[in-house]
Design an enzyme around this catalytic site. Structure first.
Site, PDB file in Angstrom:
ATOM      1  N   GLY A  90     -17.375   1.237   0.142  1.00 24.26           N
ATOM      2  CA  GLY A  90     -18.069   2.503   0.363  1.00 24.26           C
ATOM      3  C   GLY A  90     -19.505   2.540  -0.110  1.00 24.26           C
ATOM      4  O   GLY A  90     -20.284   3.386   0.336  1.00 24.26           O
ATOM      5  N   PHE A  91     -19.883   1.628  -0.994  1.00 19.73           N
ATOM      6  CA  PHE A  91     -21.232   1.688  -1.558  1.00 19.73           C
ATOM      7  C   PHE A  91     -22.303   1.505  -0.495  1.00 19.73           C
ATOM      8  O   PHE A  91     -23.334   2.186  -0.514  1.00 19.73           O
ATOM      9  CB  PHE A  91     -21.406   0.631  -2.647  1.00 19.73           C
ATOM     10  N   HIS A 124      -0.251 -12.052   1.181  1.00 16.87           N
ATOM     11  CA  HIS A 124      -1.189 -11.280   0.381  1.00 16.87           C
ATOM     12  C   HIS A 124      -1.689 -12.076  -0.817  1.00 16.87           C
ATOM     13  O   HIS A 124      -2.883 -12.118  -1.105  1.00 16.87           O
ATOM     14  CB  HIS A 124      -0.516  -9.983  -0.069  1.00 16.87           C
ATOM     15  N   TYR A 161       0.849  -1.191   0.000  1.00 22.82           N
ATOM     16  CA  TYR A 161       0.000   0.000   0.000  1.00 22.82           C
ATOM     17  C   TYR A 161       0.885   1.242   0.000  1.00 22.82           C
ATOM     18  O   TYR A 161       1.566   1.551   0.970  1.00 22.82           O
ATOM     19  CB  TYR A 161      -0.927   0.023   1.212  1.00 22.82           C
ATOM     20  N   PRO A 221     -16.096  -4.769   4.154  1.00 26.88           N
ATOM     21  CA  PRO A 221     -17.434  -5.044   4.701  1.00 26.88           C
ATOM     22  C   PRO A 221     -18.461  -3.973   4.350  1.00 26.88           C
ATOM     23  O   PRO A 221     -19.667  -4.202   4.504  1.00 26.88           O
ATOM     24  CB  PRO A 221     -17.181  -5.090   6.211  1.00 26.88           C
ATOM     25  N   LEU A 222     -17.982  -2.826   3.869  1.00 28.07           N
ATOM     26  CA  LEU A 222     -18.882  -1.754   3.447  1.00 28.07           C
ATOM     27  C   LEU A 222     -18.969  -1.662   1.921  1.00 28.07           C
ATOM     28  O   LEU A 222     -19.397  -0.643   1.376  1.00 28.07           O
ATOM     29  CB  LEU A 222     -18.431  -0.414   4.033  1.00 28.07           C
ATOM     30  N   GLY A 223     -18.574  -2.724   1.240  1.00 28.41           N
ATOM     31  CA  GLY A 223     -18.686  -2.726  -0.212  1.00 28.41           C
ATOM     32  C   GLY A 223     -17.932  -1.595  -0.868  1.00 28.41           C
ATOM     33  O   GLY A 223     -18.445  -0.936  -1.773  1.00 28.41           O
TER      34      GLY A 223
END
Length: 337
Positions: A228-229, A128, A62, A224-226
């Site tokens: 951001g969607f 990874h 990253y 877990p939040l897609g």
């Protein structure tokens, strides 16, 4: 989610991973470069730790490297408060990413990560991606030697995306990862598996999560939040910056974002039943956390307000009615499959 269960599954030896982790990736890589501000990210990390979100997850790729450097600034002051997870095995080039699982490289990469993170031990060191040119047992063996050397406390494995054929159904989507897990488990115990799991990407429930649960292996739920969607804060058709990975993701075209709005609407309905200050994002995180005592959602964030909101999701308890409504939501459209 029972904290003891997650802690035992992750092999944390008394270190509490918390009910919700914090994914550091968006702080310096992959999402909305213009919004990446170091000082704000530092505040988000401190706030998350203050609220008991002990598990902080990063990777050497990253940035590359800048994410670990950023986290290291916090760990220098608060190492005792954090359960540190980082990853090895991917190299970032100009226009490509390649796997490197050679044992010598893995050991050098670990030493470099320790320097950047300003710590003498990593709590969870994750592979990874497996290198197709190197037997995964060799890579895993080198990682196990790092445990023996006291540089790493436990080992984790990142699942490849569930992109296989639909013919096998949900249960077959992670067959390749499970085969690799079975191989490395013969070399050294797997303490945790990280894979995508969310309301709109539930494939891991088919076989991967049951594999972990049956063996006492922790499960770190990525995205877990897609991406951001599922927060309901993204504007349909608003577009993304060129360096944002979502600009090339088939679920984030304007057409597909519009088509998938019923999923967010369902999360809003559930949130409304729990009070005016409960958000769709908190419902989405609570749903993930409820999938098993060894499951820890790891939402990525770079802003303090979202870190606060994510941490508060640990107090949300969904009802049977909530689970039934979420189960009845339409499947997401525009997947890779």
């Amino acid at each position: 989610m029972k904290q003891g269960g997650a802690r035992k599954a992750l092999g944390a030896a008394g270190l509490d991973v918390g009910a919700v982790g914090i994914g550091c990736m968006p702080m310096s890589w992959a999402y909305t470069g213009s919004m990446q501000r170091g000082e704000e990210s530092l505040r988000a990390l401190h706030t998350a730790l203050d609220r008991g979100c002990s598990l902080v997850d990063t990777a050497d790729m990253y940035g590359p490297f800048t994410n670990e450097l950023l986290l290291g600034r916090v760990l220098k002051e608060r190492r005792a408060d954090a359960f540190v997870s980082t990853k090895v095995g991917l190299l970032v080039g100009e226009q490509h990413i390649v796997a490197n699982g050679r044992p010598g490289y893995v050991k050098r990469a670990c030493d470099a990560s320790l320097r950047r993170l300003q710590t003498d031990v990593v709590d969870l060191y994750q592979l990874h991606r497996a290198d197709p040119e190197v037997p995964v047992e060799e890579t895993w063996g080198a990682m196990a030697e790092l445990v023996s050397a006291g540089k790493v406390r436990s080992l984790g494995f990142c699942a490849v995306g569930a992109r296989g054929s639909r013919r096998g159904g949900r249960a077959a989507r992670h067959d390749g990862t499970i085969r690799q897990l079975e191989r490395v488990q013969q070399v050294f115990p797997v303490s945790a598996v990280m894979a995508e799991l969310s309301v709109w990407s539930p494939e891991a429930l088919g076989a991967l999560l049951p594999w972990c649960a049956a063996r006492g292996v922790g499960f770190l739920a990525a995205m877990p939040l897609g991406s951001g969607f599922l927060t309901g804060t993204l504007t349909t058709g608003g577009g993304f910056e060129p360096d944002d990975l979502r600009a090339r993701h088939p679920r984030f075209t304007a057409e597909m974002m519009a088509a998938n709005q019923p999923i967010v609407a369902g999360l809003r309905r559930v949130a409304a039943r729990h009070g005016e200050h409960v958000t769709p994002a908190q419902v989405a995180l609570a749903w993930v956390a409820a999938q098993g005592e060894g499951v820890v959602p790891v939402p990525g964030t770079k802003q303090e307000r979202w870190a606060l909101e994510n941490a508060a999701s640990a107090e949300l308890r969904l009802t049977a009615e909530d689970f039934a409504e979420i189960a009845g939501l339409p499947a997401a459209q525009g997947s890779w499959d």
